[in-house]
Design a protein around this motif. Structure first.
Motif, PDB file in Angstrom:
ATOM      1  N   TYR A   1      24.755 -42.354 -84.705  1.00  0.00           N
ATOM      2  CA  TYR A   1      26.215 -41.183 -84.598  1.00  0.00           C
ATOM      3  C   TYR A   1      25.582 -40.499 -82.809  1.00  0.00           C
TER       4      TYR A   1
ATOM      5  N   ARG B   1      35.242 -37.990 -83.809  1.00  0.00           N
ATOM      6  CA  ARG B   1      36.277 -37.884 -85.297  1.00  0.00           C
ATOM      7  C   ARG B   1      35.345 -39.002 -86.135  1.00  0.00           C
ATOM      8  N   SER B   2      36.312 -40.026 -85.369  1.00  0.00           N
ATOM      9  CA  SER B   2      35.831 -41.992 -85.450  1.00  0.00           C
ATOM     10  C   SER B   2      34.731 -41.790 -85.927  1.00  0.00           C
ATOM     11  N   PHE B   3      33.187 -41.849 -85.196  1.00  0.00           N
ATOM     12  CA  PHE B   3      32.136 -41.738 -85.600  1.00  0.00           C
ATOM     13  C   PHE B   3      31.924 -40.725 -86.158  1.00  0.00           C
ATOM     14  N   GLU B   4      32.815 -39.929 -86.977  1.00  0.00           N
ATOM     15  CA  GLU B   4      31.715 -38.515 -87.942  1.00  0.00           C
ATOM     16  C   GLU B   4      32.336 -39.281 -89.496  1.00  0.00           C
ATOM     17  N   ALA B   5      33.414 -39.899 -89.425  1.00  0.00           N
ATOM     18  CA  ALA B   5      33.832 -40.618 -89.620  1.00  0.00           C
ATOM     19  C   ALA B   5      33.458 -41.816 -90.812  1.00  0.00           C
ATOM     20  N   ASP B   6      32.728 -42.888 -89.023  1.00  0.00           N
ATOM     21  CA  ASP B   6      31.673 -43.770 -90.138  1.00  0.00           C
ATOM     22  C   ASP B   6      30.851 -43.281 -90.450  1.00  0.00           C
TER      23      ASP B   6
ATOM     24  N   ASN C   1      38.788 -37.431 -81.044  1.00  0.00           N
ATOM     25  CA  ASN C   1      39.329 -39.207 -81.527  1.00  0.00           C
ATOM     26  C   ASN C   1      38.254 -40.342 -81.943  1.00  0.00           C
ATOM     27  N   LYS C   2      37.496 -40.713 -80.735  1.00  0.00           N
ATOM     28  CA  LYS C   2      36.012 -40.747 -81.035  1.00  0.00           C
ATOM     29  C   LYS C   2      35.334 -40.013 -81.634  1.00  0.00           C
TER      30      LYS C   2
ATOM     31  N   GLN D   1      41.028 -39.087 -75.313  1.00  0.00           N
ATOM     32  CA  GLN D   1      40.319 -39.914 -76.752  1.00  0.00           C
ATOM     33  C   GLN D   1      39.338 -39.195 -76.742  1.00  0.00           C
TER      34      GLN D   1
ATOM     35  N   ASN E   1      25.774 -42.530 -80.286  1.00  0.00           N
ATOM     36  CA  ASN E   1      27.223 -43.058 -80.214  1.00  0.00           C
ATOM     37  C   ASN E   1      28.412 -42.059 -78.772  1.00  0.00           C
TER      38      ASN E   1
END
Length: 477
Positions: free
Chosen positions: A304, A244-249, A241-242, A238, A307
């Motif tokens: 970022y 990418r989630s941080f990047e989107a944030d 995915n994590k 994961q 994280n």
């Protein structure tokens, strides 16, 4: 062994006077001439008893009988109507102590009427014959043989009848053995049922000592380890995915920041047109906004990066675990299931062992009953080898006396008469006389055979026979 040498009867029953010696005689004549009175008088002398209501002859006050033998015995009885009866029993001139007991010991009841034996039941006849077998025994003898005194047996019987009762199918040994054997069969059936459910070659000791809890602990540790491995694998898988989630944030926050500052700029520009006086200040603020934006942008980027770094650090922790293969604990699981199954047989297995022990004890008990039964069956043969047998051809089988292999009921009339005399004379050292009343009921052949039997045995006998003669006739035989 003694014989009568003198008989004197006076005024007893229907006799006025009778004198006899030691010869065997037949008394004959019509009814009422005194034949049976002679027999009854002798019985009275020996037993002090009579079935007749009147002993003294009608019209007299005293009746007397005197008997003397060649062994020095003298019996004198006088029955009186007006005073106490008189008796004197002397041996060689001396009065005998306990005379009635002494007399009972010198004759048997059947001597006074041997033919009565033929009228008795077969059971009574058997008992009489068995009583003739002389064997010295006591209750201690029984205890020595069987280790106890069987309480279901009557001990006023002959020893052979007692042994027959002990081994009888109605006896406690036989019935108890049946009960024990039935219990053995039932328990063996239970054992077979239990054994059929237990695997072949079942090692109870092994399964009793097997630690099922330890097996389940191993399984639980393997399961936990697998959970950690799967968690690590999921954590590693994961990561992208994590990130990418941080990047989107981050992008969302930057976009929001752009919108925020664009709106602020627009507002300030408008305000600039209105507030010329504050232009410089606004310009300063505008220049300051760029710097603040950069600062906040840096904070967002650092957040970022922090994280991502934090997650990568956590991932490193699971990386080694995630690379491991899952533990195959199926074999342990099967082993635990097998152990649990084997342990489930332990109670029944122990019950089976207890039943086997009980069967062994019951078998010993049954064998002991068998030993006692066989002992009771074997002893008559041993007894007959050493006991005094008063009758030729007498044997005993299953507690039943046999004469030349036949029960009494199978004997001919002649054989039964022979047996009557043998039975009557049971005391070889006693008074050798036989009283036979009413021989007219026999055939001539049977009567003559009976007389011959008595003569051949050297016995004295007095017989009565009813005839048409008016007077009492005494015939020497």
């Amino acid at each position: 062994m003694s014989k009568i040498t003198k008989i004197k009867i006076k005024n007893l029953f229907g006799i006025s006077e009778y004198n006899g010696d030691g010869k065997s005689v037949e008394l004959s004549g019509q009814n009422g001439v005194g034949k049976s009175s002679v027999i009854d008088a002798i019985r009275y002398a020996l037993t002090n008893k009579s079935d007749r209501r009147y002993i003294v002859r009608n019209g007299e006050t005293e009746g007397e009988i005197l008997i003397e033998t060649d062994s020095g015995l003298r019996i004198n009885r006088k029955a009186r109507t007006n005073q106490a009866d008189y008796k004197s029993v002397k041996q060689n001139g001396h009065e005998v102590g306990s005379p009635e007991t002494f007399l009972k010991d010198i004759f048997t009841p059947l001597q006074l009427s041997p033919v009565e034996f033929m009228d008795k039941t077969e059971k009574e006849q058997n008992a009489i014959i068995l009583d003739m077998i002389q064997y010295d025994w006591s209750l201690q003898t029984i205890r020595d043989w069987f280790g106890e005194i069987p309480d279901w047996v009557s001990y006023d019987q002959n020893i052979l009848q007692i042994l027959n009762d002990i081994q009888s199918e109605k006896g406690d040994y036989y019935r108890n053995r049946q009960d024990v054997n039935r219990d053995i069969r039932n328990k063996k059936s239970f054992i077979e049922d239990i054994a059929s459910e237990i695997p072949e070659g079942y090692d109870a000791k092994k399964w009793e000592n097997e630690n099922l809890g330890e097996l389940y602990q191993k399984i639980e540790r393997a399961r936990k380890e697998n959970e950690n491995i799967e968690k690590a694998k999921r954590f590693v898988e994961q990561r992208d995915n994590k990130v990418r989630s941080f990047e989107a944030d981050k992008e969302i926050k930057l976009s929001a920041l752009d919108r925020e500052f664009a709106a602020e700029k627009e507002r300030l520009v408008k305000e600039k047109e209105r507030l010329e006086a504050q232009l410089r200040e606004n310009e300063i603020r505008m220049s300051g906004l760029a710097e603040k934006k950069e600062d906040k942008t840096a904070v967002i980027k650092k957040e970022y990066e922090a994280n991502v770094a934090k997650y990568d650090s956590a991932m490193e922790e699971y990386k080694d675990i995630a690379e491991k293969d899952l533990i195959d604990f199926s074999e342990l699981q099967e082993q635990a299931q097998q152990t649990e199954k084997m342990k489930s047989y332990l109670n029944e297995y122990k019950r089976m062992l207890d039943l086997q022990d009980e069967v062994a004890e019951l078998t010993e008990e049954s064998e002991e009953y068998t030993r006692k039964i066989e002992k009771a069956r074997m002893l008559p043969g041993e007894i007959l080898e050493t006991a005094t047998i008063p009758i030729n051809g007498l044997t005993v089988k299953d507690g039943i006396p046999l004469i030349n292999g036949l029960p009494i009921s199978n004997l001919s009339d002649g054989e039964k008469l022979d047996l009557c005399i043998d039975v009557a004379i049971q005391k070889p050292n006693g008074l050798q006389i036989v009283l036979i009343d009413g021989v007219e009921k026999m055939s001539t052949k049977m009567r003559e055979g009976l007389y011959k039997k008595c003569k051949d045995k050297g016995l004295q006998f007095i017989a009565t026979r009813t005839t048409d003669e008016e007077d009492l006739t005494v015939i020497e035989l």
